[in-house]
Scaffold this motif. Structure first.
Motif, mmCIF file in Angstrom:
data_model
loop_
_atom_site.group_PDB
_atom_site.id
_atom_site.type_symbol
_atom_site.label_atom_id
_atom_site.label_comp_id
_atom_site.label_asym_id
_atom_site.label_seq_id
_atom_site.Cartn_x
_atom_site.Cartn_y
_atom_site.Cartn_z
ATOM 1 N N ASN A 112 30.766 -6.286 -14.144
ATOM 2 C CA ASN A 112 29.829 -6.119 -13.036
ATOM 3 C C ASN A 112 30.525 -5.799 -11.717
ATOM 4 O O ASN A 112 29.967 -6.032 -10.642
ATOM 5 N N GLU A 131 31.201 -3.051 -10.025
ATOM 6 C CA GLU A 131 30.551 -2.126 -9.086
ATOM 7 C C GLU A 131 29.354 -2.765 -8.401
ATOM 8 O O GLU A 131 29.175 -2.630 -7.184
ATOM 9 N N SER A 132 28.534 -3.451 -9.170
ATOM 10 C CA SER A 132 27.361 -4.079 -8.573
ATOM 11 C C SER A 132 27.748 -5.228 -7.645
ATOM 12 O O SER A 132 27.137 -5.430 -6.587
ATOM 13 N N ALA A 162 28.801 -3.754 -4.385
ATOM 14 C CA ALA A 162 27.634 -3.343 -3.597
ATOM 15 C C ALA A 162 26.973 -4.541 -2.934
ATOM 16 O O ALA A 162 26.567 -4.480 -1.762
ATOM 17 N N VAL A 163 26.873 -5.648 -3.669
ATOM 18 C CA VAL A 163 26.290 -6.866 -3.098
ATOM 19 C C VAL A 163 27.187 -7.410 -1.990
ATOM 20 O O VAL A 163 26.694 -7.909 -0.974
ATOM 21 N N ARG A 168 26.338 -5.668 1.056
ATOM 22 C CA ARG A 168 25.018 -6.089 1.519
ATOM 23 C C ARG A 168 25.056 -7.505 2.094
ATOM 24 O O ARG A 168 24.262 -7.852 2.970
ATOM 25 N N ASP A 170 20.479 -9.884 -6.398
ATOM 26 C CA ASP A 170 21.445 -9.002 -5.740
ATOM 27 C C ASP A 170 21.154 -8.886 -4.251
ATOM 28 O O ASP A 170 21.431 -7.867 -3.623
ATOM 29 N N LYS A 189 18.323 -8.583 -2.771
ATOM 30 C CA LYS A 189 17.298 -7.590 -2.479
ATOM 31 C C LYS A 189 15.966 -8.290 -2.252
ATOM 32 O O LYS A 189 15.451 -8.983 -3.137
ATOM 33 N N THR A 195 30.263 -15.534 -9.974
ATOM 34 C CA THR A 195 29.970 -14.892 -8.690
ATOM 35 C C THR A 195 30.657 -15.630 -7.547
ATOM 36 O O THR A 195 31.233 -15.012 -6.645
#
Length: 223
Positions: A67, A69-70, A73-74, A77, A107, A109, A214
């Motif tokens: 994971n 890449e994701s 991105a997070v 953010r 994520d 969002k 995480t």
């Protein structure tokens, strides 16, 4: 995903589902809307619950690799949201590491929606959000309001901790609801997550592992 309507039945479940837990010093889960910030005592800060054990590191490394890449991105953010989340968590006396729960839930969002209808950065079900004081109707849905939903999630996490006294159990209960955690406690005759986790739903066990992976990514690898 936060399960619906559990705050109002947990005390009953303690007595009916796991009588031994009801006498073990676990605090009943109070009705959340009556337990706002007033009179709350800070919970001792600790990062130990977010640190994976040596036997858990293979999963952590595998998860991060799959994971990457994701997560990156997070991470970008998160610059917009983490400070606000930490401020709210601090107000409720909660560990700052709990901000990573919003990462694995959505994520970060605000418009994230699950297949069962959970919505927002903390993936609250509509009925649960309303129990926590959020407005969810045809005119508005405060689950997508980052500040208000964070405050609601913090309130619920605080009450879960008052019941389970263990952050890994709290994370599992946030995912599956308290009942499966109570049942796991009863079947294992233990309140130790590492002892009872095999009695939890697979999704909840994975949920806790994803949280630790995480947290490791943000706290250890990004330090």
């Amino acid at each position: 995903m936060l399960n619906s309507n559990v705050p109002f039945v947990c005390s009953l479940l303690l007595a009916l589902v796991v009588p031994s837990a009801a006498n073990s010093g676990l605090a009943p889960l109070a009705k959340t809307r009556m337990n706002m910030e007033t009179g709350s005592s800070p919970i001792e800060k600790t990062v130990s619950f977010a640190l994976p054990g040596q036997d858990e590191m293979p999963y952590v490394h595998s998860y991060i690799q799959e994971n990457d890449e994701s997560l990156l991105a997070v991470k970008q953010r998160s610059k917009r949201y983490f400070k606000m989340i930490e401020t709210v968590l601090q107000r409720f006396g909660l560990p700052a590491e709990l901000k990573y729960l919003a990462v694995i839930e959505s994520d970060l969002k605000s418009t994230a929606t699950s297949r069962v209808g959970a919505r927002g950065p903390w993936q609250l079900m509509a009925s649960t959000a309303q129990d926590l004081g959020l407005k969810v109707d045809s005119a508005q849905d405060e689950r997508t309001n980052f500040y208000k939903s964070t405050r609601a999630a913090a309130l619920y996490l605080r009450d879960l901790h008052r019941t389970f006294k263990d952050w890994r159990l709290v994370l599992a209960a946030y995912n599956a609801g308290p009942l499966p955690v109570f049942r796991a406690m009863q079947r294992s005759k233990s309140t130790d997550f590492r002892v009872l986790e095999r009695y939890l739903p697979s999704e909840s066990r994975t949920h806790v592992k994803r949280f630790m992976a995480t947290a490791y990514y943000f706290d250890a690898l990004s330090a």
